[in-house]
Design a protein around this motif. Structure first.
Motif, PDB file in Angstrom:
ATOM      1  N   THR A 160     -29.308  -0.088   6.157  1.00 20.55           N
ATOM      2  CA  THR A 160     -29.218   0.263   7.625  1.00 20.55           C
ATOM      3  C   THR A 160     -27.614   0.917   7.441  1.00 20.55           C
ATOM      4  OG1 THR A 160     -30.553  -0.184   8.884  1.00 20.55           O
ATOM      5  CG2 THR A 160     -29.051   0.486   9.945  1.00 20.55           C
ATOM      6  N   VAL A 161     -27.431   0.098   7.103  1.00 19.71           N
ATOM      7  CA  VAL A 161     -25.582   0.239   6.734  1.00 19.71           C
ATOM      8  C   VAL A 161     -25.225   1.190   6.011  1.00 19.71           C
ATOM      9  CG1 VAL A 161     -23.446  -0.837   6.306  1.00 19.71           C
ATOM     10  CG2 VAL A 161     -24.957  -2.212   7.433  1.00 19.71           C
ATOM     11  N   ALA A 162     -26.316   1.185   4.762  1.00 23.49           N
ATOM     12  CA  ALA A 162     -25.993   1.865   3.681  1.00 23.49           C
ATOM     13  C   ALA A 162     -25.913   3.484   4.121  1.00 23.49           C
ATOM     14  CB  ALA A 162     -26.242   1.710   2.969  1.00 23.49           C
ATOM     15  N   TYR A 163     -27.364   3.978   5.351  1.00 21.17           N
ATOM     16  CA  TYR A 163     -27.297   5.070   5.790  1.00 21.17           C
ATOM     17  C   TYR A 163     -26.512   5.486   6.761  1.00 21.17           C
ATOM     18  CZ  TYR A 163     -32.722   5.327   4.115  1.00 21.17           C
ATOM     19  OH  TYR A 163     -34.060   5.763   3.190  1.00 21.17           O
ATOM     20  N   ARG A 164     -25.941   4.788   7.372  1.00 22.13           N
ATOM     21  CA  ARG A 164     -24.970   4.935   8.546  1.00 22.13           C
ATOM     22  C   ARG A 164     -23.510   5.392   7.938  1.00 22.13           C
ATOM     23  NH1 ARG A 164     -26.617   5.097  13.086  1.00 22.13           N
ATOM     24  NH2 ARG A 164     -28.831   3.186  14.126  1.00 22.13           N
ATOM     25  N   SER A 165     -23.069   4.596   6.505  1.00 20.38           N
ATOM     26  CA  SER A 165     -22.153   4.887   5.949  1.00 20.38           C
ATOM     27  C   SER A 165     -22.130   6.203   5.244  1.00 20.38           C
ATOM     28  CB  SER A 165     -22.129   4.383   4.682  1.00 20.38           C
ATOM     29  OG  SER A 165     -20.704   4.403   4.212  1.00 20.38           O
ATOM     30  N   ILE A 166     -23.576   6.544   4.413  1.00 12.00           N
ATOM     31  CA  ILE A 166     -24.028   7.780   3.788  1.00 12.00           C
ATOM     32  C   ILE A 166     -23.882   9.126   5.216  1.00 12.00           C
ATOM     33  CG2 ILE A 166     -25.567   9.108   2.484  1.00 12.00           C
ATOM     34  CD1 ILE A 166     -26.368   6.010   1.722  1.00 12.00           C
ATOM     35  N   ILE A 167     -24.793   8.857   6.073  1.00 10.84           N
ATOM     36  CA  ILE A 167     -24.646   9.810   7.032  1.00 10.84           C
ATOM     37  C   ILE A 167     -23.254  10.737   7.201  1.00 10.84           C
ATOM     38  CG2 ILE A 167     -25.058  10.121   9.154  1.00 10.84           C
ATOM     39  CD1 ILE A 167     -27.757   8.479   8.788  1.00 10.84           C
ATOM     40  N   GLN A 168     -22.626   9.446   7.806  1.00  9.26           N
ATOM     41  CA  GLN A 168     -21.286   9.560   8.101  1.00  9.26           C
ATOM     42  C   GLN A 168     -20.048  10.635   6.965  1.00  9.26           C
ATOM     43  OE1 GLN A 168     -18.686   6.241   8.999  1.00  9.26           O
ATOM     44  NE2 GLN A 168     -16.864   7.472   9.917  1.00  9.26           N
ATOM     45  N   ARG A 169     -21.005  10.312   5.736  1.00  4.65           N
ATOM     46  CA  ARG A 169     -19.610  10.930   4.974  1.00  4.65           C
ATOM     47  C   ARG A 169     -19.911  12.462   4.683  1.00  4.65           C
ATOM     48  NH1 ARG A 169     -18.962   8.531  -0.783  1.00  4.65           N
ATOM     49  NH2 ARG A 169     -17.891  10.047  -0.944  1.00  4.65           N
ATOM     50  N   ILE A 170     -21.239  12.183   4.950  1.00  2.09           N
ATOM     51  CA  ILE A 170     -22.307  14.207   5.035  1.00  2.09           C
ATOM     52  C   ILE A 170     -21.546  14.330   6.385  1.00  2.09           C
ATOM     53  CG2 ILE A 170     -24.302  14.898   5.621  1.00  2.09           C
ATOM     54  CD1 ILE A 170     -25.959  13.325   4.087  1.00  2.09           C
ATOM     55  N   GLN A 171     -21.128  14.208   7.314  1.00  5.40           N
ATOM     56  CA  GLN A 171     -20.747  14.782   8.471  1.00  5.40           C
ATOM     57  C   GLN A 171     -19.177  14.907   8.046  1.00  5.40           C
ATOM     58  OE1 GLN A 171     -21.746  11.365  11.395  1.00  5.40           O
ATOM     59  NE2 GLN A 171     -22.935  12.959  13.023  1.00  5.40           N
ATOM     60  N   GLU A 172     -18.500  14.293   7.611  1.00  2.00           N
ATOM     61  CA  GLU A 172     -17.173  14.934   7.696  1.00  2.00           C
ATOM     62  C   GLU A 172     -17.699  15.903   6.360  1.00  2.00           C
ATOM     63  OE1 GLU A 172     -15.900  10.953   5.486  1.00  2.00           O
ATOM     64  OE2 GLU A 172     -15.535   9.992   7.801  1.00  2.00           O
ATOM     65  N   PHE A 173     -17.845  15.726   5.004  1.00  2.00           N
ATOM     66  CA  PHE A 173     -18.538  17.352   4.603  1.00  2.00           C
ATOM     67  C   PHE A 173     -18.817  18.614   5.037  1.00  2.00           C
ATOM     68  CE2 PHE A 173     -20.242  19.963   2.189  1.00  2.00           C
ATOM     69  CZ  PHE A 173     -19.843  20.098   0.584  1.00  2.00           C
ATOM     70  N   CYS A 174     -19.249  17.986   6.444  1.00  2.00           N
ATOM     71  CA  CYS A 174     -20.526  19.393   6.202  1.00  2.00           C
ATOM     72  C   CYS A 174     -18.945  19.919   7.939  1.00  2.00           C
ATOM     73  CB  CYS A 174     -20.641  19.377   7.523  1.00  2.00           C
ATOM     74  SG  CYS A 174     -22.800  19.204   6.650  1.00  2.00           S
ATOM     75  N   SER A 175     -17.512  18.933   8.337  1.00  2.00           N
ATOM     76  CA  SER A 175     -17.340  18.986   9.408  1.00  2.00           C
ATOM     77  C   SER A 175     -15.636  19.656   8.772  1.00  2.00           C
ATOM     78  CB  SER A 175     -16.675  17.750   9.744  1.00  2.00           C
ATOM     79  OG  SER A 175     -15.810  17.297   9.068  1.00  2.00           O
ATOM     80  N   GLN A 176     -15.535  19.804   7.461  1.00  2.00           N
ATOM     81  CA  GLN A 176     -14.240  20.049   6.744  1.00  2.00           C
ATOM     82  C   GLN A 176     -14.622  21.948   5.843  1.00  2.00           C
ATOM     83  OE1 GLN A 176     -14.150  17.571   3.187  1.00  2.00           O
ATOM     84  NE2 GLN A 176     -13.467  16.383   4.520  1.00  2.00           N
ATOM     85  N   ARG A 177     -16.543  21.515   6.178  1.00  2.00           N
ATOM     86  CA  ARG A 177     -16.346  23.783   5.545  1.00  2.00           C
ATOM     87  C   ARG A 177     -16.840  23.688   7.055  1.00  2.00           C
ATOM     88  NH1 ARG A 177     -18.563  24.493   0.797  1.00  2.00           N
ATOM     89  NH2 ARG A 177     -20.153  25.780   1.893  1.00  2.00           N
ATOM     90  N   LEU A 178     -16.475  23.572   8.398  1.00  2.00           N
ATOM     91  CA  LEU A 178     -17.012  24.606   9.666  1.00  2.00           C
ATOM     92  C   LEU A 178     -15.781  25.476   9.802  1.00  2.00           C
ATOM     93  CD1 LEU A 178     -18.776  24.815  12.067  1.00  2.00           C
ATOM     94  CD2 LEU A 178     -17.324  23.122  12.958  1.00  2.00           C
ATOM     95  N   PRO A 179     -16.319  26.279   9.693  1.00  2.00           N
ATOM     96  CA  PRO A 179     -15.111  27.845  10.167  1.00  2.00           C
ATOM     97  C   PRO A 179     -14.355  27.643  11.085  1.00  2.00           C
ATOM     98  CG  PRO A 179     -17.424  28.725   9.961  1.00  2.00           C
ATOM     99  CD  PRO A 179     -17.703  27.299   9.764  1.00  2.00           C
ATOM    100  N   GLU A 180     -12.580  27.512  10.719  1.00  2.00           N
ATOM    101  CA  GLU A 180     -11.735  27.180  11.611  1.00  2.00           C
ATOM    102  C   GLU A 180     -12.177  27.702  13.112  1.00  2.00           C
ATOM    103  OE1 GLU A 180      -6.942  27.464  11.642  1.00  2.00           O
ATOM    104  OE2 GLU A 180      -7.996  28.562  10.126  1.00  2.00           O
ATOM    105  N   GLY A 181     -11.993  27.156  14.398  1.00  2.00           N
ATOM    106  CA  GLY A 181     -12.023  27.944  15.026  1.00  2.00           C
ATOM    107  C   GLY A 181     -13.884  27.469  16.119  1.00  2.00           C
ATOM    108  N   GLU A 182     -14.264  26.752  15.276  1.00  2.00           N
ATOM    109  CA  GLU A 182     -15.745  26.532  15.805  1.00  2.00           C
ATOM    110  C   GLU A 182     -16.014  25.505  15.776  1.00  2.00           C
ATOM    111  OE1 GLU A 182     -18.986  28.151  12.992  1.00  2.00           O
ATOM    112  OE2 GLU A 182     -17.982  30.106  13.181  1.00  2.00           O
ATOM    113  N   ASN A 183     -17.360  25.215  17.248  1.00  2.00           N
ATOM    114  CA  ASN A 183     -17.207  23.526  17.434  1.00  2.00           C
ATOM    115  C   ASN A 183     -18.813  23.771  17.000  1.00  2.00           C
ATOM    116  OD1 ASN A 183     -14.727  23.514  18.154  1.00  2.00           O
ATOM    117  ND2 ASN A 183     -14.961  24.655  19.883  1.00  2.00           N
TER     118      ASN A 183
END
Length: 309
Positions: free
Chosen positions: A282-305
């Motif tokens: 579970t600890v590993a899953y949560r760390s991986i999920i956080q990294r995926i979220q960080e990757f996606c947030s960097q690809r979010l077009p500027e100004g979008e939420n």
């Protein structure tokens, strides 16, 4: 297993399905037909439908049985723990749809208010029914899922795929490319027999210009719940995913150790993250999920939420 030739011109190339290297490729007819080309009106229709979907993540592997569906399900569970995040899980493993069972769904398409699921498994009269379809019919079903399902306002669309680099993979990439795919999460296990097929999947991603978010090594050792000693059930004889990622210069998102409760949770249709919150897995899953979220947030077009924020 059907593979993309090493010198594949690419599905979007003018030589797709027509080049010398295409001879004998199981995907030749699909590429030559222009199934993913702009001539198919579904491309623009799907692009329009996907405007309400912020992030699109494919879960891939060249190898079967490495835990793609299990990971897809727990990625969806983990993201949906934030009630303000809208999550959708699409199962395009047409011949082996296991997502309904793993998610604890019987004919229902919504697990929680913010987590929806779609699978061909919902269309079968019995879970034991075999889906005996050739490529074009599979492609048509994927097109219908992407174009005709009312996805609504979604933060993350997770697409669980079958093993390999064939019809389903070409179809989903070609239909979603215009709508912007964040990238692929590639699943493997530590042993070389898995890694050699996963390298083919990585090659596929490069050929079709699909970004790679990173690799997850599943079944990465077993930690005894009694003595906490770790054993290698599937020894990484060639260095495992870590060595492969270093060689190919792609991110290793994390390693998920074996835990018998993962399988039990999937059979019961429950979230392992909730059932075993203190497990190393579970600890590993949560760390991986956080990294995926960080990757996606960097690809979010500027100004979008995000939709729910």
């Amino acid at each position: 297993m059907e593979e993309v030739p090493h010198d594949c011109p690419g599905a979007d190339s003018a030589q797709a399905g027509r080049g010398a290297s295409c001879q004998g490729c199981p995907n030749q007819r699909l590429c030559a037909s222009g199934a993913g080309a702009a001539a198919d009106p579904a491309i623009e229709e799907i692009k329009e439908k996907m405007k309400t979907v912020k992030h699109k993540i494919l879960v891939l592997s060249g190898k079967g049985g490495v835990g793609k569906s299990t990971f897809s399900a727990h990625l969806a569970h983990g993201l949906a723990e934030d009630e303000n995040t809208q999550v959708a899980l699409l199962d395009i493993d047409i011949c082996g749809p296991s997502i309904p069972k793993i998610m604890g769904l019987e004919g229902e398409q919504f697990l929680e208010d913010n987590l929806g699921v779609m699978s061909v498994g919902f269309l079968l009269s019995s879970p034991d029914d075999a889906v005996i379809w050739r490529g074009p019919k599979k492609n048509g079903m994927i097109k219908q899922f992407l174009r005709d399902v009312d996805w609504g306002e979604v933060d993350y669309l997770i697409v669980d795929t079958p093993p390999g680099t064939s019809d389903e993979h070409l179809s989903v990439v070609q239909y979603l490319t215009a709508a912007h795919i964040d990238g692929a999460v590639i699943i493997t296990t530590p042993q070389e027999v898995s890694l050699q097929d996963v390298r083919k999947e990585i090659s596929f991603c490069h050929k079709v210009k699909l970004p790679i978010i990173g690799v997850v090594e599943n079944m990465s050792g077993f930690i005894c719940p009694k003595c906490q000693k770790e054993s290698q059930i599937f020894p990484p004889t060639t260095g495992g995913a870590e060595a492969m990622c270093q060689d190919l210069k792609i991110p290793l998102l994390g390693k998920v150790p074996l835990d018998p409760r993962i399988g039990k949770s999937c059979d019961k249709g429950q979230s392992f993250l909730v059932e075993a919150p203190d497990s190393p897995a579970t600890v590993a899953y949560r760390s991986i999920i956080q990294r995926i979220q960080e990757f996606c947030s960097q690809r979010l077009p500027e100004g979008e939420n995000l939709v729910g924020s």
